[in-house]
Design a protein around this motif. Structure first.
Motif, PDB file in Angstrom:
ATOM      1  N   TYR A  96       0.862  -1.189   0.000  1.00 21.03           N
ATOM      2  CA  TYR A  96       0.000   0.000   0.000  1.00 21.03           C
ATOM      3  C   TYR A  96       0.889   1.227   0.000  1.00 21.03           C
ATOM      4  CZ  TYR A  96      -4.098  -2.862   0.574  1.00 21.03           C
ATOM      5  OH  TYR A  96      -5.099  -3.765   0.332  1.00 21.03           O
ATOM      6  N   ASN A 251      -1.272  -0.992  -4.231  1.00 20.50           N
ATOM      7  CA  ASN A 251      -2.539  -0.287  -3.998  1.00 20.50           C
ATOM      8  C   ASN A 251      -2.249   1.155  -3.640  1.00 20.50           C
ATOM      9  OD1 ASN A 251      -4.615  -2.702  -3.608  1.00 20.50           O
ATOM     10  ND2 ASN A 251      -2.725  -3.253  -2.556  1.00 20.50           N
ATOM     11  N   TYR A 256      -5.059   0.382  -8.336  1.00 18.81           N
ATOM     12  CA  TYR A 256      -4.124  -0.708  -8.045  1.00 18.81           C
ATOM     13  C   TYR A 256      -3.432  -1.175  -9.321  1.00 18.81           C
ATOM     14  CZ  TYR A 256      -8.555  -2.782  -9.418  1.00 18.81           C
ATOM     15  OH  TYR A 256      -9.722  -3.046 -10.082  1.00 18.81           O
TER      16      TYR A 256
END
Ligand SMILES: Cc1cc2nc3c(=O)[nH]c(=O)nc-3n(C[C@H](O)[C@H](O)[C@H](O)COP(=O)(O)OP(=O)(O)OC[C@H]3O[C@@H](n4cnc5c(N)ncnc54)[C@H](O)[C@@H]3O)c2cc1C
Length: 373
Positions: A96, A251, A256
């Motif tokens: 992330y 992400n 993504y």
């Protein structure tokens, strides 16, 4: 075929998974789709399977997530054994990222919530990120990065392969699958559906389950059942690289980058409320392609092999509809999974299968009740 125990209306991942579960439990099942099965949202999706925490979740949606997370590797192995088809389930991990201070703050909040669920998360320094994913070294060196975390439990499957495996598995298990069979009306007697009508044919069954994705609301309307299901378009770009440029799913906010083993890389996606329009737009595709190239610089040298759009079944409160239709004792709904239908499909199939067989569902389905909205 003798009258099936259950007629499933809609052969996306939800309907096919439910058919698979019911057939494994010995029920006679018929699935109908108005076109070829598995060609709508379930085909269009990216196949991201988020990480979950241990089996201690309180909210039924989190319990469904945990159950699905546990079932995916089991289903992948069982489908491979039964059909010889590898559905591409891989525990590849997710990263992330944030590239602004606002994004970093939002990501910090998300990470806090995930830590409350006891999801395994590791904060990455820029050096650690570049060591983990050398393909992101140019991004790290650009100084754009403001935060990065790794979630080892994030996984993926290749949804077209998963759908092929499900179709082969249910056919091998005796499920009848009717294509080009649009359902448009029902015959109801004494609070029970007796038959569903397709063109001029009447299809009878003991039970009926609506798994018609974004189209479920229209199908339920003649039965005076309201639902807040609406189509939400998502566009996707697929690059073809000579070798796989990254290992993890990346992400950033709602977008993504998903690397497949064969060098294909998916970049998604948009959220557009534009009715049943599945056209791609050059503005959105350009924006997605640029997003992918900003994160993974080597995508600048890759060709775009394909682009597409699909219609997610969104729901007004973010929860799927799972349960019996209140005024119809033999009719059920499993729809409205929005951005998580591939992920939630095995858990949904198992709890709906229990409900249809009259067993305890194991998860409280009341937050998902049909008729809300
Ligand atoms: C771009 C995009 C990316 C996504 N990424 C992910 C992801 O990474 N992870 C994830 O978990 N989820 C993802 N999703 C969401 C996921 O794809 C959906 O939640 C899921 O596929 C919904 O499955 P479904 O079976 O309910 O619907 P669908 O797959 O849409 O299937 C519904 C079926 O019902 C049939 N049908 C409709 N009306 C009738 C009728 N009257 N009679 C007979 N048949 C009918 C349709 O033909 C269709 O085959 C994504 C979706 C999109 C669009």
């Amino acid at each position: 075929m003798t009258t099936p125990d259950c007629l499933i209306i809609g052969g996306g991942v939800i309907g096919l998974s439910l058919a698979y579960d019911l057939a494994q439990h010995g029920l006679r099942v018929r699935v109908v789709d108005r076109q070829q099965p598995g060609r709508e949202a379930s085909w269009a999706g990216a196949g991201i399977l988020p990480a979950t925490g241990p089996d201690e979740a309180h909210h039924p949606l989190d319990q469904l997530r945990v159950l699905s997370h546990q079932l995916h590797p089991e289903w992948a192995a069982a489908l491979l054994e039964l059909t010889g088809i590898d559905n591409g389930y891989r525990k590849c991990g997710g990263v992330y990222l944030a590239r602004s201070h606002g994004e970093a703050a939002a990501l910090g909040g998300l990470v806090g919530l995930m830590r409350e669920e006891r999801i395994e998360i590791e904060r990455l320094t820029p050096t650690a990120l570049a060591d983990l994913e050398p393909g992101l070294r140019p991004l790290v060196e650009s100084d754009d990065l403001t935060a990065a975390y790794r979630l080892p439990g994030e996984s993926q499957l290749r949804n077209p392969d998963h759908l092929r495996a499900l179709i082969a598995a249910i056919r091998a298990s005796g499920v009848e699958l009717d294509t080009e069979t649009p359902i448009d009306d029902f015959e109801i007697v004494d609070g029970r559906i007796i038959s569903a009508r397709s063109q001029n044919e009447r299809l009878s069954a003991g039970m009926f389950c609506f798994t018609s994705g974004a189209w479920t609301r229209q199908l339920l309307a003649p039965l005076a059942v309201s639902s807040g299901i609406l189509p939400v378009k998502g566009q996707m770009v697929m690059f073809r690289c000579a070798t796989r440029p990254i290992q993890h799913i990346l992400n950033e906010g709602p977008r993504y980058v998903v690397p497949r083993e064969d060098g294909r890389v998916l970049v998604g996606s948009t959220e557009e409320e534009v009715g049943f329009d599945k056209q791609t737009t050059s503005a959105a595709l350009d924006e997605l392609a640029n997003f992918g190239r900003q994160l993974v610089h080597s995508l600048s040298n890759a060709t775009i092999e394909k682009t597409w759009a699909g219609l997610r079944p969104g729901s007004f409160d973010g929860l799927p509809y799972l349960g019996q239709i209140p005024a119809l004792t033999n009719a059920f709904v499993a729809a409205g999974h929005f951005r998580g239908g591939l992920f939630l499909s095995p858990g949904t199939a198992v709890v709906m299968g229990r409900l249809l067989r009259g067993e305890a569902t194991g998860i409280d389905l009341s937050p998902f009740h049909v008729g809300r909205g």
